[in-house]
Enzyme design. Structure first.
Site, PDB file in Angstrom:
ATOM      1  N   GLU A 132      -5.122  -8.589  -0.451  1.00 13.32           N
ATOM      2  CA  GLU A 132      -5.894  -8.417   0.788  1.00 13.32           C
ATOM      3  C   GLU A 132      -7.342  -8.271   0.366  1.00 13.32           C
ATOM      4  OE1 GLU A 132      -4.462  -5.407   3.512  1.00 13.32           O
ATOM      5  OE2 GLU A 132      -2.375  -5.882   3.064  1.00 13.32           O
ATOM      6  N   GLU A 165       0.834  -1.213   0.000  1.00  7.59           N
ATOM      7  CA  GLU A 165       0.000   0.000   0.000  1.00  7.59           C
ATOM      8  C   GLU A 165       0.865   1.257   0.000  1.00  7.59           C
ATOM      9  OE1 GLU A 165      -3.285  -0.105   2.804  1.00  7.59           O
ATOM     10  OE2 GLU A 165      -4.162  -1.815   1.780  1.00  7.59           O
TER      11      GLU A 165
END
Ligand code: AHR
Length: 517
Positions: free
Chosen positions: A323, A205
């Site tokens: 995820e 991220e």
């Protein structure tokens, strides 16, 4: 015990009546006929076991108190790993395990987690509550866990606050057989055999907690870091770049443009399905909202694959849903008691897992790996424990949903057509081997049972076995007191004249495994 169609209908009627009395706002359960075409003559691609991958982060009680209780714990353990968790996870099968984050990865310095435990540094976990991370679960402990579970290790490297050298050295430490200073250090720390770690995440991220970067900035760093991500001792690294959040094309295009043709082996996208209520207190309307997001997840996967395909000029680049899962409104008291992001899993969550796993089967040709967040105690986990001191370890409804998809692993996904393609329409996937056809149907509706008729084109199925995961209460869950409230049950599925007939109660997941000729 198989449930007869008559008993099933009788149950459904009884439940409808009682629900209506208990809650007038709850609509009567309707019933709809669903036609499905399963085309075993039209192959999609292999259902890679990695679609059922997992993720463990130093967050809440995922690692400490979840997977790891320490060697001196009074909780039954295998060299520090919680015994019950290891046993349940081995039964389920964990093809791949991603670690140490998540956001934690870009603040993790691997050398702090090797060597004598007493000498390891203590660090503040800046992302997840500022607790003191003592690094007692480090690299060797993680690899030991992977070996116990039979899982392929997947390490997420630190780009946000680390350096190319730090990552390069981590790989040499893990994979170089012997004779270099780093490999000898590994041997001195108890592991003469190299770890053969293949999967390397280049950050996590990085558009957010991993550095708040613009795509071009990250692309530049990806190029800097990945030059040093090398093969050691015959283990060719698989480099995973940080992809978009959801269907963020600005990020993906910016990234691919910035990579200037030096494409990674995999791109990691994240897609959580947010929920408006506490896990066990969902309203029907909010559940509908959350389950309907899966149609967007499917669109995002198709779209992101297309964007990626428009760039790759060399070998295939794997699309990884790194995820995913439901992210509900977690009550503060649960987090206080059991750890950050400790989230109960209900019948709704199991249905959500079924919707996700069906999507992966249907798009087996577009995906490389999918890791649900997270394996124990955090978000949509497989197992829940009652904190670091607690001995309880229960399998969640999500664990059981995953178990209903095991039969698909390594089979060939085939094309499936349904007549209702609305976001809350029936969800179906099918896969086959030479001898078996596996069909999974998910009914995401709380107000309608479904009578499903599957026409199978290309093979003739015969009667086989089936399992159902279902509870009339969509907020039902497995608690420490009632750990087997929602578990898969044997089910009866009819095969007549080549057609497979499945009674699919509201909010249920059914998998049928049928011999074929
Ligand atoms: O899984 C919890 C967090 O969600 C991870 O640390 C991060 O990558 C994502 O935002």
């Amino acid at each position: 015990m198989p449930i007869s169609r008559r008993k099933f209908l009788a149950n459904a009627t009884a439940l409808t009546a009682s629900t209506l009395i208990a809650n007038r706002a709850f609509p009567a359960v309707a019933s709809s006929a669903q036609k499905v075409l399963i085309r075993t003559d039209a192959k999609v691609g292999m259902v890679k076991p990695e679609f059922h991958g997992h993720f463990a982060e130093h967050l809440g009680s995922c690692v400490y108190g979840g997977l790891w209780v320490g060697k001196n714990s009074r909780i039954p353990n295998i060299n520090g790993y919680r015994k019950q968790a290891v046993e349940y996870l081995r039964d389920l099968g964990v093809p791949v395990l991603r670690w140490p984050g998540g956001c934690f990865a870009d603040d993790y310095h691997w050398r702090e987690g090797i060597g004598p435990v007493a000498q390891r540094s203590k660090r503040v976990n800046i992302h997840w509550g500022g607790y003191l991370e003592d690094n007692s679960f480090g690299l060797h402990e993680f690899i030991g866990l992977c070996r116990l579970l039979g899982a392929e290790p997947y390490l997420a490297g630190n780009v946000g606050s680390g350096s190319p050298k730090e990552l390069r050295d981590w790989i040499e430490y893990c994979n170089y057989p012997s004779g270099s200073t780093l490999s000898d250090e590994r041997a001195a720390n108890g592991s003469p055999e190299p770890f053969h770690v293949r999967y390397w995440g280049i950050g996590n991220e990085n558009w957010g907690c991993g550095g708040n970067m613009e795509p071009a900035e990250y692309a530049r760093l990806f190029r800097d870091f990945s030059v040093y991500v090398r093969e050691f001792g015959g283990t060719e690294p698989f480099r995973v770049a940080c992809g978009p959040s959801g269907d963020d094309t600005r990020w993906s295009r910016g990234l691919y443009d910035g990579l200037r043709g030096d494409l990674p082996d995999g791109v990691s996208m994240h897609y959580y399905t947010g929920g408006a209520d506490a896990p066990t207190k969902f309203t029907a309307a909010h559940m509908d909202e959350q389950l309907a997001i899966y149609a967007k997840v499917e669109e995002a996967l198709i779209h992101q694959r297309a964007v990626l395909d428009s760039y790759h000029r060399g070998p295939e680049v794997g699309l990884i849903l790194d995820e995913w899962g439901v992210w509900d409104q977690i009550p503060e008291e649960d987090e206080k008691k059991y750890g950050k992001l400790w989230q109960q899993s209900t019948v709704r969550s199991a249905v959500a897992a079924g919707l996700g796993l069906n999507i992966f089967n249907r798009h087996a040709d577009k995906l490389y790996m999918c890791n649900i967040a997270q394996i124990v105690n955090v978000l949509q986990s497989m197992l829940l424990t009652d904190g670091p001191e607690g001995e309880h370890c229960v399998r969640t409804t999500t664990y059981h949903a995953f178990s209903l998809f095991k039969a698909h692993r390594s089979k060939t996904a085939v094309k499936v057509e349904t007549t209702d393609s609305s976001p809350l329409g029936i969800s179906v996937s099918a896969s086959k081997s030479d001898r078996e056809l596996v069909i999974t149907c998910v009914n995401p509706r709380f107000d309608s049972d479904m009578q499903v008729e599957c026409d199978v084109r290309g093979n003739s199925p015969r009667e086989g076995t089936a399992q159902i995961l279902h509870d009339a209460d969509f907020n039902a869950y497995n608690s420490f007191e009632q750990s087997d409230r929602v578990i898969p049950k044997q089910y009866s599925v009819k095969v007549e004249g080549g057609k497979v007939r499945i009674d699919l109660p509201r909010l249920s997941v059914v998998t049928a495994t049928l011999p074929i000729s």
